[in-house]
Each structure stands twice: as structure tokens, then as C-alpha cells.
Motif scaffolding. Structure first.
Motif, PDB file in Angstrom:
ATOM      1  N   LEU A  49      43.567  38.154  36.592  1.00  0.00           N
ATOM      2  CA  LEU A  49      43.408  37.266  37.743  1.00  0.00           C
ATOM      3  C   LEU A  49      43.055  35.855  37.288  1.00  0.00           C
ATOM      4  CD1 LEU A  49      41.326  39.604  40.102  1.00  0.00           C
ATOM      5  CD2 LEU A  49      43.772  39.080  40.269  1.00  0.00           C
ATOM      6  N   LYS A  50      43.229  34.874  38.209  1.00  0.00           N
ATOM      7  CA  LYS A  50      42.850  33.491  37.887  1.00  0.00           C
ATOM      8  C   LYS A  50      41.365  33.405  37.554  1.00  0.00           C
ATOM      9  CE  LYS A  50      46.453  31.276  40.643  1.00  0.00           C
ATOM     10  NZ  LYS A  50      46.752  30.335  41.753  1.00  0.00           N
ATOM     11  N   VAL A  51      40.579  34.206  38.259  1.00  0.00           N
ATOM     12  CA  VAL A  51      39.162  34.356  37.913  1.00  0.00           C
ATOM     13  C   VAL A  51      38.994  35.765  37.347  1.00  0.00           C
ATOM     14  CG1 VAL A  51      36.789  34.357  38.757  1.00  0.00           C
ATOM     15  CG2 VAL A  51      38.464  32.781  39.754  1.00  0.00           C
ATOM     16  N   PRO A  52      39.010  35.928  36.019  1.00  0.00           N
ATOM     17  CA  PRO A  52      38.968  37.273  35.415  1.00  0.00           C
ATOM     18  C   PRO A  52      37.698  38.032  35.796  1.00  0.00           C
ATOM     19  CG  PRO A  52      39.589  35.612  33.794  1.00  0.00           C
ATOM     20  CD  PRO A  52      39.119  34.872  34.999  1.00  0.00           C
ATOM     21  N   ILE A  53      37.874  39.315  36.077  1.00  0.00           N
ATOM     22  CA  ILE A  53      36.758  40.199  36.423  1.00  0.00           C
ATOM     23  C   ILE A  53      36.846  41.440  35.537  1.00  0.00           C
ATOM     24  CG2 ILE A  53      35.646  41.520  38.277  1.00  0.00           C
ATOM     25  CD1 ILE A  53      36.993  39.693  40.290  1.00  0.00           C
ATOM     26  N   HIS A  54      35.708  41.905  35.045  1.00  0.00           N
ATOM     27  CA  HIS A  54      35.709  43.144  34.270  1.00  0.00           C
ATOM     28  C   HIS A  54      34.475  43.962  34.637  1.00  0.00           C
ATOM     29  CE1 HIS A  54      33.077  40.608  31.743  1.00  0.00           C
ATOM     30  NE2 HIS A  54      32.531  41.758  31.363  1.00  0.00           N
ATOM     31  N   PHE A  55      34.569  45.274  34.389  1.00  0.00           N
ATOM     32  CA  PHE A  55      33.474  46.182  34.687  1.00  0.00           C
ATOM     33  C   PHE A  55      32.420  46.120  33.593  1.00  0.00           C
ATOM     34  CE2 PHE A  55      36.904  48.156  37.159  1.00  0.00           C
ATOM     35  CZ  PHE A  55      36.253  48.404  38.363  1.00  0.00           C
TER      36      PHE A  55
END
Length: 459
Positions: free
Chosen positions: A124-130
Motif C-alpha cells: 500500500l501507499k502507506v505500508p502496514i504490517h502485523f
């Protein structure tokens, strides 16, 4: 001399103040008059919109009284109107089974979620990870179970053979207390950590056991998936919960990733297949055990009750279009009807392959905005199952809802069903030609693969 000079200066100053004061008053009057004129113009424009819409509505009502509207949709086939033959069950058995398996199943599901969704979130444009993913100790429940037998024939003429299985449909309900921690990377130096503490999931789930064999364990494979996109609600914790208005894009990105992942794998026409008996398992036979109900041709024919949109300054007549979707299939969009409160669409239909009579036909209605910086406004949504729509001779008027509230706006949906046939006449008939029209179904299955080089561990 000095006194006379002072009097002259005082008189000049007084004249200057008078001139300045009159100039300011003149400017104020001009501003007030301009403001009043602008308000008058805006009022006249808005009033003209109201009057124009009123006259159009009166004319439409008069035309409706003079002639009866005839739908172009075709009545459903008798098979579509018949209720399925089977047995209802409470679902307590599967609920008890899930409760005993949940400790291990939750870990397996958590690993699958991370494996499937995290690659999408990272891109995503704003990376997200767990950071952490724990689904908690509340197991899944099953309700309103319906069990029925399915049969289908494969092959041609004397080579035909019958495949049989059992289909189990039930409501999948989960009110999970979770411990999920994620991190969004806004920039190299700014990272946002937030959590999900509660997940509510509801959807109609389907298990298909088969094809059957005459050797133990009798069932060669199991297929599973949602009949329609499930309803998922997330309750956030941390800063996202308190700043949701400012950073709502993070919530939207996560919800969109979950929905798209589920739709691409577990919502009809997509489903998962798991072999049980490798000795008798055949992927082609298993896949063909689910036969499509037919091709559904559906469209929105009309709308009513739409109102002028109240803007901050100038009111606006909506430019209305509809998006129709069935399951995870590609949606269909009709044309935009500009400056219209009672739109009509003639001959604008989309074709969908229908795999279950309980698949929902969803309609989202939008107001098209011409500016690229201003997204289209959602006016409301409605949905109906294919079974219920075809029971009413393929036509129904539905009220739109927005934020779980009725809007007073209505759309009329019309549909017809075409049975699939081994004959190929539809490939040349004009009725099935054109944009967004299906003339047949071609399914290409990769049933086997071999000699595929696998990457070695550590590389």
C-alpha cells in the motif's frame, strides 16, 4: 495669520475625514449590494432547480397515468422459484466441533491471514504490517444449517457419469475478542502503531462434500467458501481509535485488504478445495460438482425519490449512476443520468454467471462528481437475492439505505435467467452480442502440474 492658517488646516482635515468617511460608506454599500445580489442569484438558481425538478416530476406522473409501464424482463424459470429440497439443522454440532478445535484452528487461521493479507498491506501507499496476531479464545458459531444432496452429470452421450455430493449451508458467526497489533509506516521517521481488539463477522458459508466414492472415507474432497461477501466490522484500539477522523485511511486500507483477499479466494465464484482421499481425488470432477445455475442478466431500469443535494452555497441536481455486483464477479456500471431525480435506463444490463440462487444482487447508487479531486458521493445501497428477485417475475423495487438508515430513494431492478446449454447457438445470436454481454461460458482448468522447480530453503 497663525489662527487663520490653523483654521484652514482644521477645515481641510475635516473635509478629508468627510471624504474618507463617504468613500468607506460607498464601499460598504457596494459590498452589501454585491452580497445581496449574489444571494439573490443563488436563491433564484436554487429555486429554478426546484421548479424544474417539480415540473419534470409532474410531467412524469402524468405520463405514468396515461400509460402502464411494461417491464422488459423475463419471468424466471420454474426451477429458480422452487425451494431447495433438504433438511434444516440447528448448527450446534459444528459449533461444538469448532469450540474444541479453536485453540489449534485459531493459530492456523492466524498464520493464513498473515500469509495472505500482509503482502497486500505492505504494497500500500502507506505500508502496514502485523506485529502481533492473536484471534483470542472465542470460537466461531454456526447457525441455520441446511443440508441437501447435489447431483450432476458429466461427459457426453454414452460416456456420461453421475457425480454426487452433499452441500451444507450455514450462517458463520464470529464475535471475536482479539489481540492484533499492526504498524503503519507514514514516513521513514513516523510510524503509527494501532490495534484491533474486536472483530464481528457474519456470512452465509457453504461446505460441499464430494464427489462420493464407494470406498472409505467415501468423500474424496471438500470445497468451502462464502455464498456472498461476508459482513466484517473491526473495532480498533490505540491511537487509530482516538484519531479515526484524521487517519481514517489506515482503517479503510486494512478493511479493503481484508475484503479483497476474501473476495478473491472465498466468495463465489471463487472457493477453496481440499482433497480428503488422494487415491480417488480428481480435481476436474470435484470442480464440476458445482454446476452454475445459469447466466443472470440484470439491470436497474429506473429510480425515484432522489432529491436536490444541499450544498454549502449552490444546490445541485444529482448525476446518477448505478454499480451492480454479484458476489466477487466483475461489477457492472450503467450510464450516468445527468441532472435527473427520476432516472430511467433502457437496455443497460450486465451479465453474471450465477452459482447459487441465494447469491445477492447488490446495487450501489452514486452521484457523479466532475472534479477529479472530489470523489463520487454514495447515495445509497440495496440488495436482494437472485431467488427472491426471480420469484417476483424478475422485477422488484428496492429502497436505498445509507449508514443503516432508509433514504426514501428507490430503484427498480429487473433480471432474467438463461440456462446453460451444450448447444452453441448463443455464440451467433444478436441477443447475446455487444458490450457487457455474455454469449457462453468457457472454463479452463489447470488440473495437474509437474516438474516445477521449487526454491531451496535459505535461498
Amino acid at each position: 495669520m497663525d489662527a487663520s492658517f490653523a483654521d484652514d488646516i482644521s477645515a481641510c482635515a475635516s473635509d478629508g475625514r468627510a471624504i474618507l468617511s463617504s468613500s468607506i460608506l460607498r464601499d460598504i454599500k457596494l459590498v452589501v449590494l454585491s452580497f445581496l445580489a449574489t444571494c439573490l442569484i443563488i436563491f433564484a438558481y436554487n429555486y429554478s432547480l426546484e421548479w424544474r425538478c417539480f415540473t419534470k416530476l409532474e410531467k412524469k406522473n402524468q405520463e405514468d397515468n396515461e400509460s402502464t409501464y411494461r417491464s422488459t424482463s423475463t419471468a424466471a424459470t420454474p426451477s429458480a422459484q422452487q425451494e431447495p429440497i433438504g433438511s434444516w439443522a440447528s448448527g450446534d454440532f459444528l459449533t461444538a466441533l469448532f469450540s474444541q478445535l479453536w485453540h489449534h484452528a485459531s493459530i492456523a487461521v492466524s498464520n493464513s491471514i498473515k500469509e495472505m493479507i500482509e503482502p497486500i498491506l505492505i504494497d500500500l501507499k502507506v505500508p502496514i504490517h502485523f506485529i502481533k496476531l492473536d484471534l483470542g479464545d472465542v470460537p466461531i458459531r454456526t447457525e441455520n444449517m441446511f443440508v441437501r444432496r447435489v447431483e450432476c452429470l458429466h461427459g457426453q452421450s454414452q460416456f456420461r457419469r453421475q457425480q454426487q455430493g452433499v452441500k451444507i449451508d450455514f450462517d458463520l458467526v464470529w464475535d471475536g475478542r482479539c489481540d492484533i497489533l499492526l504498524q503503519a509506516t507514514l514516513s521513514k521517521s513516523v510510524k503509527l502503531t494501532f490495534g484491533v481488539q474486536h472483530i464481528k463477522l457474519f456470512g452465509r458459508f457453504s461446505l460441499l462434500l464430494g464427489p462420493f466414492t464407494t470406498d472409505l472415507p467415501v468423500v474424496s474432497a471438500v470445497q468451502y467458501g462464502f455464498t456472498n461477501p461476508p459482513d466484517i466490522k473491526l473495532t480498533y484500539a490505540g491511537c487509530v481509535k482516538s484519531l479515526s477522523d484524521k487517519i481514517g485511511f489506515v482503517e479503510g486500507a486494512l478493511k479493503s485488504a481484508i475484503d479483497s483477499t476474501l473476495a478473491g479466494m472465498l466468495v463465489l465464484p471463487y472457493r477453496m478445495v481440499m482433497p480428503i482421499d488422494l487415491g480417488s481425488y480428481d480435481f476436474l470432477d470435484t470442480y464440476q460438482l458445482i454446476r452454475p445455475c445459469g447466466m443472470l442478466r440484470v439491470g436497474v431500469t429506473s429510480g425515484r425519490g432522489f432529491r436536490i443535494l444541499k450544498k454549502m452555497i449552490v444546490n445541485d441536481i444529482p448525476d446518477i449512476y448505478c454499480v451492480i455486483s454479484v458476489g466477487a464477479s466483475k461489477p457492472f456500471r450503467n450510464t450516468t443520468k445527468y441532472d435527473c431525480l427520476n432516472p430511467l435506463w433502457e437496455g443497460e444490463t450486465g451479465d453474471f454467471i450465477l452459482y447459487d440462487w441465494d447469491q445477492k444482487i447488490s446495487v450501489s447508487v452514486y452521484d457523479e462528481d466532475k472534479s477529479p479531486l472530489d470523489p463520487d458521493d454514495l447515495l445509497g445501497k440495496c440488495e436482494i437475492t437472485a431467488r427472491d428477485l426471480l420469484k417476483t417475475d424478475g422485477q422488484a423495487e428496492l429502497e436505498l439505505t445509507l449508514n443503516n438508515k432508509n433514504t426514501g430513494c428507490f430503484v427498480t431492478i429487473a433480471a432474467e435467467i438463461f440456462q446453460l446449454s451444450s448447444k452453441l447457438e448463443s455464440f451467433s445470436l444478436p441477443k447475446f452480442a455487444g458490450k457487457n454481454k455474455l454469449c457462453g461460458l468457457v472454463t479452463i482448468i489447470v488440473a495437474k502440474a509437474f516438474n516445477i522447480p521449487l526454491p531451496k530453503e535459505g535461498k
